[in-house]
Design a protein around this motif. Structure first.
Motif, PDB file in Angstrom:
ATOM      1  N   PHE A 354      23.180  45.087  26.839  1.00 30.36           N
ATOM      2  CA  PHE A 354      23.437  45.308  28.271  1.00 30.36           C
ATOM      3  C   PHE A 354      24.004  44.059  28.940  1.00 30.36           C
ATOM      4  CE2 PHE A 354      19.730  47.897  27.008  1.00 30.36           C
ATOM      5  CZ  PHE A 354      20.249  49.166  27.240  1.00 30.36           C
ATOM      6  N   SER A 355      24.866  43.350  28.222  1.00 27.28           N
ATOM      7  CA  SER A 355      25.392  42.095  28.745  1.00 27.28           C
ATOM      8  C   SER A 355      26.162  42.290  30.052  1.00 27.28           C
ATOM      9  CB  SER A 355      26.289  41.421  27.697  1.00 27.28           C
ATOM     10  OG  SER A 355      27.319  42.298  27.288  1.00 27.28           O
ATOM     11  N   ARG A 356      27.042  43.267  30.115  1.00 31.47           N
ATOM     12  CA  ARG A 356      27.835  43.480  31.323  1.00 31.47           C
ATOM     13  C   ARG A 356      26.949  43.912  32.492  1.00 31.47           C
ATOM     14  NH1 ARG A 356      33.258  43.352  30.957  1.00 31.47           N
ATOM     15  NH2 ARG A 356      33.406  44.436  32.960  1.00 31.47           N
ATOM     16  N   GLN A 357      25.990  44.784  32.210  1.00 33.56           N
ATOM     17  CA  GLN A 357      25.111  45.248  33.288  1.00 33.56           C
ATOM     18  C   GLN A 357      24.277  44.107  33.854  1.00 33.56           C
ATOM     19  OE1 GLN A 357      25.674  46.637  30.407  1.00 33.56           O
ATOM     20  NE2 GLN A 357      25.651  48.880  30.479  1.00 33.56           N
ATOM     21  N   LEU A 358      23.798  43.221  32.994  1.00 31.65           N
ATOM     22  CA  LEU A 358      22.987  42.095  33.458  1.00 31.65           C
ATOM     23  C   LEU A 358      23.803  41.154  34.337  1.00 31.65           C
ATOM     24  CD1 LEU A 358      21.021  41.295  30.175  1.00 31.65           C
ATOM     25  CD2 LEU A 358      20.074  42.224  32.299  1.00 31.65           C
ATOM     26  N   VAL A 359      25.029  40.877  33.954  1.00 26.74           N
ATOM     27  CA  VAL A 359      25.877  39.984  34.751  1.00 26.74           C
ATOM     28  C   VAL A 359      26.273  40.661  36.058  1.00 26.74           C
ATOM     29  CG1 VAL A 359      28.033  38.687  34.806  1.00 26.74           C
ATOM     30  CG2 VAL A 359      26.713  38.801  32.685  1.00 26.74           C
ATOM     31  N   THR A 360      26.557  41.948  35.995  1.00 24.25           N
ATOM     32  CA  THR A 360      26.963  42.689  37.197  1.00 24.25           C
ATOM     33  C   THR A 360      25.851  42.707  38.241  1.00 24.25           C
ATOM     34  OG1 THR A 360      28.389  44.091  35.836  1.00 24.25           O
ATOM     35  CG2 THR A 360      27.853  44.904  38.031  1.00 24.25           C
ATOM     36  N   PHE A 361      24.604  42.601  37.818  1.00 28.07           N
ATOM     37  CA  PHE A 361      23.488  42.571  38.769  1.00 28.07           C
ATOM     38  C   PHE A 361      23.623  41.392  39.728  1.00 28.07           C
ATOM     39  CE2 PHE A 361      19.238  40.992  39.914  1.00 28.07           C
ATOM     40  CZ  PHE A 361      18.710  42.114  40.529  1.00 28.07           C
ATOM     41  N   PHE A 362      24.233  40.291  39.258  1.00 31.89           N
ATOM     42  CA  PHE A 362      24.377  39.095  40.090  1.00 31.89           C
ATOM     43  C   PHE A 362      25.713  39.058  40.823  1.00 31.89           C
ATOM     44  CE2 PHE A 362      21.147  37.872  37.040  1.00 31.89           C
ATOM     45  CZ  PHE A 362      20.267  37.123  37.790  1.00 31.89           C
ATOM     46  N   ILE A 363      26.754  39.634  40.253  1.00 30.77           N
ATOM     47  CA  ILE A 363      28.078  39.573  40.865  1.00 30.77           C
ATOM     48  C   ILE A 363      28.928  40.726  40.342  1.00 30.77           C
ATOM     49  CG2 ILE A 363      29.167  38.131  39.082  1.00 30.77           C
ATOM     50  CD1 ILE A 363      30.451  36.530  41.390  1.00 30.77           C
ATOM     51  N   ARG A 364      29.918  41.145  41.155  1.00 36.03           N
ATOM     52  CA  ARG A 364      30.744  42.282  40.757  1.00 36.03           C
ATOM     53  C   ARG A 364      32.208  41.919  40.539  1.00 36.03           C
ATOM     54  NH1 ARG A 364      28.082  46.987  41.025  1.00 36.03           N
ATOM     55  NH2 ARG A 364      26.115  47.038  42.183  1.00 36.03           N
ATOM     56  N   ASP A 365      32.540  40.647  40.685  1.00 36.14           N
ATOM     57  CA  ASP A 365      33.905  40.224  40.408  1.00 36.14           C
ATOM     58  C   ASP A 365      34.232  40.462  38.936  1.00 36.14           C
ATOM     59  OD1 ASP A 365      36.387  38.535  41.188  1.00 36.14           O
ATOM     60  OD2 ASP A 365      35.592  37.518  39.410  1.00 36.14           O
ATOM     61  N   SER A 366      35.334  41.170  38.666  1.00 39.08           N
ATOM     62  CA  SER A 366      35.622  41.636  37.307  1.00 39.08           C
ATOM     63  C   SER A 366      35.817  40.494  36.322  1.00 39.08           C
ATOM     64  CB  SER A 366      36.865  42.536  37.313  1.00 39.08           C
ATOM     65  OG  SER A 366      37.991  41.823  37.817  1.00 39.08           O
ATOM     66  N   MET A 367      36.546  39.451  36.705  1.00 40.53           N
ATOM     67  CA  MET A 367      36.780  38.342  35.783  1.00 40.53           C
ATOM     68  C   MET A 367      35.491  37.555  35.518  1.00 40.53           C
ATOM     69  SD  MET A 367      39.696  38.295  34.451  1.00 40.53           S
ATOM     70  CE  MET A 367      39.621  36.659  33.746  1.00 40.53           C
TER      71      MET A 367
END
Length: 466
Positions: A354-367
């Motif tokens: 769930f690497s992308r989901q974990l990072v998305t929890f903090f920020i939504r900028d695609s890059m």
């Protein structure tokens, strides 16, 4: 006595759980506490204020390094004294540890009072952030440095007495108070534009309250006749020696420092390593730097739990080692390693899936999410590796060995990983810099296993059955 029951009489599984679980809980709350200032300051929408708080992290981390130096070293020395029932020496350890920590806090506060501005400009401050950063360091380090260092030192010492719940309560008290006082100082008591100062004042005050709790606890413990035995005669029936000479105090402080240097190095060298990695990874853009910062926040949970296990295990291991309870010592190490490795493998699996989901929890900028997810998939591989290295370092600290845990601490961060950063950048490219972490951690673990094998192969006798 309570510490005797936990360290020597309780079933070893129960003893390990008694020591580590309160410490784990306090470490988790400390993770939340460490994020509180940044989160509350972020509510203002002032990017410069947020950057200033982040800028102060390296200089603020030195407080943790100093508290590790005296707290971990003092806890090991105290537990070893209790293991041979030398309570008079244990009392001297408390005094010397607190004195050394106080001196370190005063010296660092004095240094920051004189050099905060040029130092902060040197590590990245600018005209937009420097005023916020200087204000934050004044309140957290110059004013609040003594309680910030002494509170965790007291926690380590109380844990070494076999009272992990009391130690963890004090640490949690400071963390919870900081979370509650932040909005009061930032948005109610101080005017708009002084939010960073308010956050810093709340941090200093909450650590001060925690220190008061520890001071009262230690004073009550000392006066309780059921909690401490007479100084005239120890449990073995040997008469206590007279006043310790200057050389004796010097050797005692040396024992404390030798035991604490690995903990100091792990914080200080990790800070240096992170600065080098940040500098190199910035070539990929601010999104990469932001992604790496988010990954470090995600990794804090696994790091905190593993630190809780090792810090909780260390006094138990030190007591067993000095008391000659060899079989009990290695059982404690084995159980702690199982708990730590099991949790670390779960963290690694969740991070991979769930690497992308974990990072998305903090920020939504695609890059930023892209870089963060890529970095997380690599860095999470180091978690189950450094977990075992921490256990081995704690064993050496418990035994009072100075050189071996120091070598492992340096290999863990600040030496091989920095060299690998330069090699990987030149050979594989900047995108793969994060591979330096799992490679260096694996190297440190292999060295640590070799060192531990040398100790395990030595024939020692246990005083009690397993």
């Amino acid at each position: 006595m309570e510490e005797e029951n936990v360290f020597s009489e309780a079933p070893i599984g129960k003893a390990v759980r008694t020591m580590i679980f309160p410490t784990i809980i306090s470490q988790i709350i400390m993770v939340i506490y460490n994020m509180a200032d940044t989160w509350y300051v972020g509510l203002t929408g002032n990017a410069y204020a947020v950057a200033a708080v982040s800028l102060c992290l390296p200089v603020y981390s030195i407080l943790s390094a100093v508290s590790n130096l005296f707290g971990i070293g003092g806890a090991g020395a105290m537990a070893r004294a209790l293991g041979v029932h030398d309570r008079k020496r244990a009392g001297k350890v408390v005094g010397m540890t607190l004195l050394g920590a106080m001196a370190g806090a005063v010296l660092y506060a004095w240094f920051m009072a004189a050099a905060a501005r040029p130092l902060l400009l040197l590590i990245g401050g600018d005209d937009h952030t420097i005023a916020y950063a200087v204000s934050y360091t004044f309140w957290t380090i110059v004013v609040g440095g003594i309680p910030t260092i002494l509170s965790p030192v007291c926690g380590h010492l109380i844990r070494a007495m076999g009272r992990p719940k009391a130690a963890s309560f004090g640490m949690m008290l400071g963390a919870v108070l900081n979370i509650l006082l932040d909005p009061l100082f930032m948005f109610v008591l101080l005017s708009s534009g002084h939010e960073v100062q308010g956050a810093a004042m709340a941090t200093a005050l909450s650590n001060g309250f925690a220190l008061v709790y520890f001071a009262v606890y230690l004073a009550v413990f000392r006066k309780n006749p059921d909690s401490i035995r007479a100084d005239q005669e120890n449990k073995t029936g040997k008469q206590e020696k007279g006043r310790m000479s200057f050389g004796g105090y010097r050797r005692l402080m040396g024992e404390i420092l030798v035991g604490g240097i690995p903990g100091f190095c792990m914080v200080a060298l990790a800070m240096a390593s992170n600065c080098v990695l940040n500098s190199m990874i910035s070539d990929l853009g601010s999104e990469a730097v932001g992604g790496l910062g988010i990954v470090r926040k995600i990794d804090q949970l696994a790091y905190a739990v593993n630190q809780g296990i090792t810090q909780g295990m260390l006094p138990l291991a030190a007591y067993c080692y000095s008391a000659g309870l060899t079989a009990r010592l290695w059982k404690a190490v084995r159980i702690s390693a199982i708990y730590s490795e099991g949790f670390s493998l779960i963290c690694t699996a969740v991070s991979l899936l769930f690497s992308r989901q974990l990072v998305t929890f903090f920020i939504r900028d695609s890059m930023t999410v892209h870089f963060g997810a890529e970095f997380l998939r690599v860095l999470c591989l180091a978690i189950p590796v450094y977990t075992l290295t921490f256990i081995i370092i704690a064993v050496f600290q418990a035994m009072g060995r100075g050189l071996w845990p120091f070598i492992l601490s340096v290999l863990h961060k600040g030496s091989l990983d920095i060299l690998l950063l330069f090699v990987i950048r030149e050979t594989l490219g900047t995108e793969r810099l994060v591979w330096a972490a799992p490679i260096s951690e694996l190297t440190a673990l292999m060295v640590g296993i070799g060192m531990l094998s040398r100790i395990r192969n030595k024939k020692t006798n246990s005083k009690t059955p397993e």
